[in-house]
Design an enzyme around this catalytic site. Structure first.
Site, mmCIF file in Angstrom:
data_model
loop_
_atom_site.group_PDB
_atom_site.id
_atom_site.type_symbol
_atom_site.label_atom_id
_atom_site.label_comp_id
_atom_site.label_asym_id
_atom_site.label_seq_id
_atom_site.Cartn_x
_atom_site.Cartn_y
_atom_site.Cartn_z
ATOM 1 N N ASP A 287 -7.584 -6.032 -1.965
ATOM 2 C CA ASP A 287 -8.081 -6.024 -0.579
ATOM 3 C C ASP A 287 -7.887 -7.395 0.078
ATOM 4 O O ASP A 287 -7.970 -7.509 1.305
ATOM 5 C CB ASP A 287 -9.590 -5.724 -0.569
ATOM 6 C CG ASP A 287 -9.916 -4.299 -0.162
ATOM 7 O OD1 ASP A 287 -9.110 -3.689 0.554
ATOM 8 O OD2 ASP A 287 -11.002 -3.816 -0.558
ATOM 9 N N GLN B 156 -15.238 -0.204 -1.854
ATOM 10 C CA GLN B 156 -15.243 0.169 -0.443
ATOM 11 C C GLN B 156 -16.494 -0.367 0.257
ATOM 12 O O GLN B 156 -17.615 -0.229 -0.242
ATOM 13 C CB GLN B 156 -15.159 1.706 -0.326
ATOM 14 C CG GLN B 156 -14.962 2.222 1.087
ATOM 15 C CD GLN B 156 -13.600 1.852 1.701
ATOM 16 O OE1 GLN B 156 -12.633 1.605 1.001
ATOM 17 N NE2 GLN B 156 -13.548 1.797 3.022
ATOM 18 N N LYS C 165 -6.885 6.829 0.271
ATOM 19 C CA LYS C 165 -6.254 5.813 -0.583
ATOM 20 C C LYS C 165 -5.797 6.447 -1.905
ATOM 21 O O LYS C 165 -4.673 6.232 -2.367
ATOM 22 C CB LYS C 165 -7.240 4.657 -0.847
ATOM 23 C CG LYS C 165 -7.470 3.791 0.390
ATOM 24 C CD LYS C 165 -8.626 2.799 0.243
ATOM 25 C CE LYS C 165 -8.870 2.097 1.594
ATOM 26 N NZ LYS C 165 -9.983 1.143 1.571
#
Ligand code: GUN
Length: 299
Positions: free
Chosen positions: A119, A96, A52
């Site tokens: 997200d 994460q 990412k």
């Protein structure tokens, strides 16, 4: 059979994003800034987060990686989230998953400001998606929608079977595919939807009977090579969200990657199929970057 080539599309999308960032820079605008929080030493999480960050650099975004030991407390992690929520330079951030067992993923997800939740995991953003409103859509289902759009795959009135009902993939995927093309989240993004969707899961009976009627089969069941040729209709479109490492001594790396679909036997029956690797995974990162750009523009 034609491949739905995630590498080709992600290169195209990254190049579009880079052009947009170059334009923003020329106009002295705000460069999009993504932050990622990584807790602990989970191998897959480290790989995903590094990728990412690397892709942020590729398109000219700013990125910040915040690494913490697995021993961090929930309170300490909440403090980091509050700082990121208040930091005016950061447009969006992710924590994460999975997190260590002593930290509640729900508490952490709920603490992220919905307007920085790139997200798309916060209940507010999931709720907006359920209502068909434009929002930050979870990266993997959004990547699949973008892939179907760019390959001009018609979904209206098609039988779509989604294998899996996770909050991150299966559930938002089924919502998106069943939405009206007039709904904001579909029309604003130029997606094709209006499919007739069936969601299958671990308690589903007659799975093979259902999947073999699918015009579009989206597989996010988390079991390696689960879908076999007998489960797939001739000419179906198959999208494989799975990613598993299998030990393979014949490879230099010592392993090979497979998906949730037994590619070699399923591919010849399909009209389109995603490879693993080189399919949905690459689209997921593009989606996160597209959400970050959107967050930056929304400010
Ligand atoms: N773990 C697996 N996929 C994801 C993702 O898309 N976002 C975050 N934050 N964690 C993940």
């Amino acid at each position: 059979m034609q491949l739905l080539d995630g590498k080709l599309l992600s290169d195209e999308i990254l190049s579009e994003l880079k052009t947009e960032v170059d334009n923003i820079r020329q106009k002295n605008g705000k460069i999009p800034h993504l932050a990622a929080v990584l807790v602990g030493e989970d191998g897959a999480s480290i790989t995903y987060v590094n990728s990412k960050v690397k892709n942020c650099e590729k398109v000219g975004f700013k990125s910040s990686l915040i690494k913490k030991d697995a021993t961090i407390t929930e309170e300490e992690l909440l403090e980091i989230i509050q700082k990121l929520n208040q930091d005016t330079d950061i447009d969006g951030f992710i924590v994460q998953l999975p997190l260590p067992k002593h930290i509640s993923e729900k508490v952490i997800t709920d603490a992220i400001s919905p307007d920085k939740d790139v997200d798309g995991f916060h209940p507010f953003n999931v709720g907006k998606l359920a209502l068909g409103l434009d929002t930050y859509v979870s990266a993997t289902p959004n990547g699949v929608m973008e892939m179907l759009k760019r390959y001009k795959i018609q979904t209206e009135g098609k039988n779509c079977v989604v294998l899996g009902r996770s909050n991150i993939v299966g559930s938002p995927m089924s919502m998106l595919m069943s939405k009206s093309s007039r709904s904001e989240v579909i029309s604003k993004n130029g997606y094709s939807a209006d499919a007739t969707v069936t969601v299958c899961h671990s308690k589903t009976k007659n799975l093979q009977e259902i999947t073999s009627k699918a015009d579009i089969l989206i597989v996010a069941i988390g079991q390696q090579e689960f879908v076999t040729a007998d489960m797939v209709k001739e000419g179906a479109i198959v999208v494989d969200v799975g990613l598993h490492r299998l030990i393979d001594e014949t490879k230099k790396s010592g392993y090979r990657l497979v998906g949730d679909v037994k590619f070699d036997e399923v591919a010849p029956k399909t009209s389109y199929i995603t490879p693993v690797p080189g399919g949905v995974g690459l689209m997921t990162i593009c989606s996160l970057l597209m959400n970050t750009l959107k967050a930056s523009k929304n400010k």
